[in-house]
Design a protein around this motif. Sequence first.
Motif, short mmCIF file in Angstrom:
data_model
loop_
_atom_site.label_atom_id
_atom_site.label_comp_id
_atom_site.label_asym_id
_atom_site.label_seq_id
_atom_site.Cartn_x
_atom_site.Cartn_y
_atom_site.Cartn_z
N ILE A 181 1.16 -1.12 0.14
CA ILE A 181 -0.42 -0.13 -0.07
C ILE A 181 0.74 1.14 0.18
O ILE A 181 0.74 2.42 -0.72
N TRP A 182 1.66 1.14 1.07
CA TRP A 182 2.65 2.17 0.80
C TRP A 182 4.31 1.87 1.52
O TRP A 182 4.41 0.94 2.55
N SER A 183 5.60 2.86 1.01
CA SER A 183 6.56 2.21 1.41
C SER A 183 7.88 3.26 1.78
O SER A 183 6.88 4.57 0.14
N ALA A 184 8.26 3.48 2.67
CA ALA A 184 9.38 4.84 2.58
C ALA A 184 9.96 4.11 2.98
O ALA A 184 10.77 3.02 3.90
N LYS A 185 11.35 5.45 3.24
CA LYS A 185 12.36 4.69 3.72
C LYS A 185 12.98 5.78 5.25
O LYS A 185 12.16 7.31 4.57
N THR A 186 13.16 5.95 6.23
CA THR A 186 14.38 6.71 6.40
C THR A 186 14.92 7.33 6.37
O THR A 186 15.85 7.24 5.59
N ASP A 187 14.74 8.99 6.66
CA ASP A 187 15.56 10.00 6.26
C ASP A 187 16.79 9.68 7.14
O ASP A 187 17.03 9.18 7.98
N ASN A 188 17.86 10.76 7.40
CA ASN A 188 18.43 11.40 7.92
C ASN A 188 18.51 11.25 9.59
O ASN A 188 19.21 11.20 10.22
N THR A 199 1.20 8.53 -8.99
CA THR A 199 2.32 7.95 -9.00
C THR A 199 3.48 8.33 -8.31
O THR A 199 4.09 7.09 -8.22
N SER A 200 3.97 9.04 -8.85
CA SER A 200 5.01 10.09 -8.51
C SER A 200 5.35 10.37 -7.08
O SER A 200 6.58 9.72 -6.79
N ILE A 201 4.20 10.98 -6.92
CA ILE A 201 4.36 10.51 -5.22
C ILE A 201 5.12 9.88 -4.20
O ILE A 201 5.79 9.48 -3.51
N LYS A 202 4.49 8.38 -4.84
CA LYS A 202 4.28 7.28 -3.94
C LYS A 202 5.67 7.31 -4.26
O LYS A 202 6.58 5.86 -3.18
N LYS A 203 6.11 6.94 -5.83
CA LYS A 203 7.67 6.26 -6.19
C LYS A 203 8.51 7.16 -5.28
O LYS A 203 9.38 6.60 -5.00
N ALA A 204 8.78 8.52 -5.04
CA ALA A 204 9.66 9.22 -4.57
C ALA A 204 9.72 8.75 -3.06
O ALA A 204 10.22 8.26 -2.48
N ALA A 205 7.80 8.26 -2.73
CA ALA A 205 8.46 8.45 -1.41
C ALA A 205 8.89 6.78 -0.78
O ALA A 205 9.95 6.24 -0.30
N GLN A 206 8.84 6.08 -1.22
CA GLN A 206 9.76 4.49 -1.77
C GLN A 206 10.79 4.80 -2.08
O GLN A 206 11.83 3.87 -1.59
N LYS A 207 11.20 5.71 -2.80
CA LYS A 207 12.56 5.49 -2.98
C LYS A 207 13.86 6.59 -2.36
O LYS A 207 14.23 6.91 -2.12
N GLY A 208 12.57 6.70 -0.95
CA GLY A 208 13.31 8.27 -0.02
C GLY A 208 13.60 9.64 -0.52
O GLY A 208 14.47 9.89 0.02
N ILE A 209 12.69 9.56 -1.77
CA ILE A 209 12.93 11.27 -1.80
C ILE A 209 11.77 12.21 -1.19
O ILE A 209 10.75 12.14 -1.39
N LYS A 210 12.42 13.29 -0.68
CA LYS A 210 11.95 14.58 -0.55
C LYS A 210 11.63 15.49 -1.05
O LYS A 210 12.50 15.85 -1.78
N ILE A 211 10.53 15.56 -1.13
CA ILE A 211 9.96 16.73 -2.73
C ILE A 211 9.86 17.66 -1.57
O ILE A 211 9.12 17.91 -1.16
N ILE A 212 10.41 18.65 -2.05
CA ILE A 212 10.48 20.42 -1.15
C ILE A 212 9.70 21.43 -2.52
O ILE A 212 10.77 21.87 -2.99
N PRO A 213 8.67 21.83 -2.10
CA PRO A 213 7.71 22.90 -3.41
C PRO A 213 8.79 24.00 -3.31
O PRO A 213 8.88 24.70 -2.06
N ILE A 214 8.84 24.91 -4.30
CA ILE A 214 9.39 26.67 -4.05
C ILE A 214 8.37 27.17 -4.96
O ILE A 214 8.33 26.79 -6.30
#
Length: 394
Positions: free
Chosen positions: A124-131, A316-331
Amino acid sequence: MKKSYAFLILLFFALFLSCSEDGSLTEGEGLTDGAFSSESGGSGDTGGSGNGGSDNAGIITAGEWNDLSNWSFWQNLLNQEVADKLTTNWEFNTANRYSFELKDENSLPVVDAVLTIKEGTNVIWSAKTDNLGTAELWIDLKSKNQKTTDISNYSFYLGNQKLSGVKPFSEGINTIKLNSSAPVYSNVDLAFIVDATGSMGDEMNFLKDDLKQVIQKVKAANTNLQISTGTVFYRDIDDEYLVKKSDFTLNLENTLTYINAQSADGGGDFPEAVHTALKTSIDELQWATTAKTRIAFLLLDAPPHEEAQIIDDLHTSIKKAAQKGIKIIPIVASGINKETEFLMRNFSIATNGTYVFITNDSGVGNDHLEPTVGDYDVEILQELMIRLITKYTS
């Protein structure tokens, strides 16, 4: 500089809308949805054209707001019909939040550990811990309603180990301490995704110079880290190009040269190809399999096209970003509307990121929308970005 909440109240009063410190919206006589209109943030005189030289750097001002750290404020906003609609239009449901913090036997953060929610064998969801050892997981994130979900049919895993007693964020953070030391990583991936349509022309040269100096200063200050940088520039359908990229590299000059060669043009209608840019960034840039930090800064002034397939692609892209451990920071730059603000905040919430918005204080660019947030500091954008990179790589 501190933006007091009193200023926000005055602003919203002028628009017949006020926002209390806990995020609730209160109506007054003659109330309209003006402060939450889907119209763009307005226009004004361009504060400077810029020539791509370093004299444009360190001028743009911005603020930051982290909804994950101000969760009650966010929830109170979504209890208001207008704000809720701005979120559910894009089918984001943040009612089922599960927060984790992992420490090793020495009480140090466990970085890049994989946490997963499954329904049977379906992930359903997968994420990686950050620093910092933290991760955010979600159930039913894609939904047209803000609704809580019964988790009796769901299982939580740390790697292949099934977890028990997991609680939703409303009951606290799930803290896990390992009986071993955690691996240490020194590699960092930083991606810069930039809207290069014509509407960005009022700020493009300033932003380019800021990006170049951010990269240079971060590299110089972190010689102990292996920092790779990559860029994605995008426009829209029928423009000269839809998306172009420069993949991750340890060679600083390659990224700087690529950024310097870009310009703003094209576009036309308000929405742009944000979904294509995200897909390219998440799927095609060569993100490290293991890393200390992965950040995608998304600089834009317009939303994606609001179509069913595009909404699916975004999720789909947001879910993949979380799965890969990518933080999205909009500006977000001048010209965005409230709907875009709330969409970008959902991007950052879902990927354990934070939300950044350019302000009018520098006088650069057209008018900038005042965000629906609490107190925030006005900073130089370049310094703010360096601060965030430092926070997420320390």
